[in-house]
Design a protein around this motif. Structure first.
Motif: not given
Length: 290
Positions: A136-147, A261-267, A269-274, A281-282
């Motif tokens: 029932q859930l879906q995911g969109d990768i925001l960024y990759y993070e090392q340990f 609520r894709h407009s809120v999500a878009g705002i 997600i874009e803010s987080i990635r920036k 980001r890759t």
């Protein structure tokens, strides 16, 4: 969504009955039902559960009166405790100032309760450290993070420029309690079936607490990449990268599949990635997901 459809949705939500809603809107029940059904088909989600009486809005239906695309109202976002302290300061204030009518409510939650809250419609979205497995859930990768390893000066591994999992003594390691995916991911990477926990004397510890213990000359802990950007020059001297392959985690934006609520999500997600360094980001060469 047009004004007429919005009026019908609000009426059904108010009266919790299609016939009464139709009477209020001065249309026939088939007309009202057809217009709502048409919108549901366009959105690809069900707005109302018609199998129970009184009629009950689905999670998507509860936010339809915020017009789906509106940048107003309350948005409930769960964030893992090992992500929140390092990510939120990078974007939250700017988004709040730019969109003052958007009330973002942050909840720090571990993965299991976060998943449950999403499925129950108690939150709108979540930021976690793995792709969701529930259908029932879906995911969109925001960024990759090392340990990274965070090493006390009196530890033998402090003398090394980079560390291998074999260099880390289980008896000298500070790790979060069971139930944290941060802990589980690192134990898999280090091939530790279980750790001889020093936390027997320190339950419910946090990353920040363990970092203070290391700084006082006591053992080793692990920290996420974004945490390194908050360190002083003296603290950075305790940071050691792993040898290749370096452990990394995916930071993922997760919602239900009927999320609208894709407009809120878009705002957001874009803010987080920036807000994170470009190289995060890759998936960089030499990194291995855990």
């Amino acid at each position: 969504m047009n004004i007429q459809q919005l009026e019908y949705i609000l009426a059904v939500d108010t009266y919790r009955h299609f016939a009464k809603a139709a009477e209020h809107c001065r249309v026939t029940q088939p007309t009202l039902s057809m217009m709502i059904q048409k919108l549901e088909d366009e959105l690809g989600v069900k707005l109302f559960d018609r199998n129970i009486q009184p009629v009950c809005p689905t999670p998507a239906g509860r936010i339809a009166n915020e017009e789906g695309q509106s940048l107003k109202g309350t948005f409930r976002l769960a964030v893992l405790p090992t992500i929140a302290p390092y990510l939120l300061p990078r974007f939250f204030q700017q988004v709040s100032e730019k969109h003052p009518d958007l009330d973002i409510r942050i909840l720090e939650m571990q993965t299991a309760p976060t998943t449950k809250a999403l499925l129950n419609g108690e939150i709108d979205a979540a930021i976690i450290a793995n792709q969701p497995t529930e259908v029932q859930l879906q995911g969109d990768i925001l960024y990759y993070e090392q340990f990274y390893a965070y090493v006390a000066r009196n530890e033998s591994v402090f003398k090394k420029e980079m560390v291998r999992s074999a260099d880390i003594s289980e008896e000298r390691l500070w790790l979060l309690d069971e139930g944290h995916c941060f802990r589980d991911q690192l134990m898999r990477f280090c091939q530790m079936e279980k750790v001889k926990l020093r936390q027997a004397a320190y339950r419910l510890g946090s990353l920040e607490t363990f970092m203070r213990m290391v700084e006082s000359g006591n053992g080793v802990t692990f920290i996420p990449e974004l945490a390194t950007y908050q360190l002083s020059e003296q603290q950075k001297e305790l940071v050691r990268p792993f040898a290749i392959p370096k452990p990394a985690r995916e930071i993922v934006w997760v919602t239900r599949k009927d999320f609208i609520r894709h407009s809120v999500a878009g705002i957001l997600i874009e803010s987080i990635r920036k807000s994170v360094p470009k190289e995060m980001r890759t998936l960089q060469a030499g990194l291995r997901g855990v």
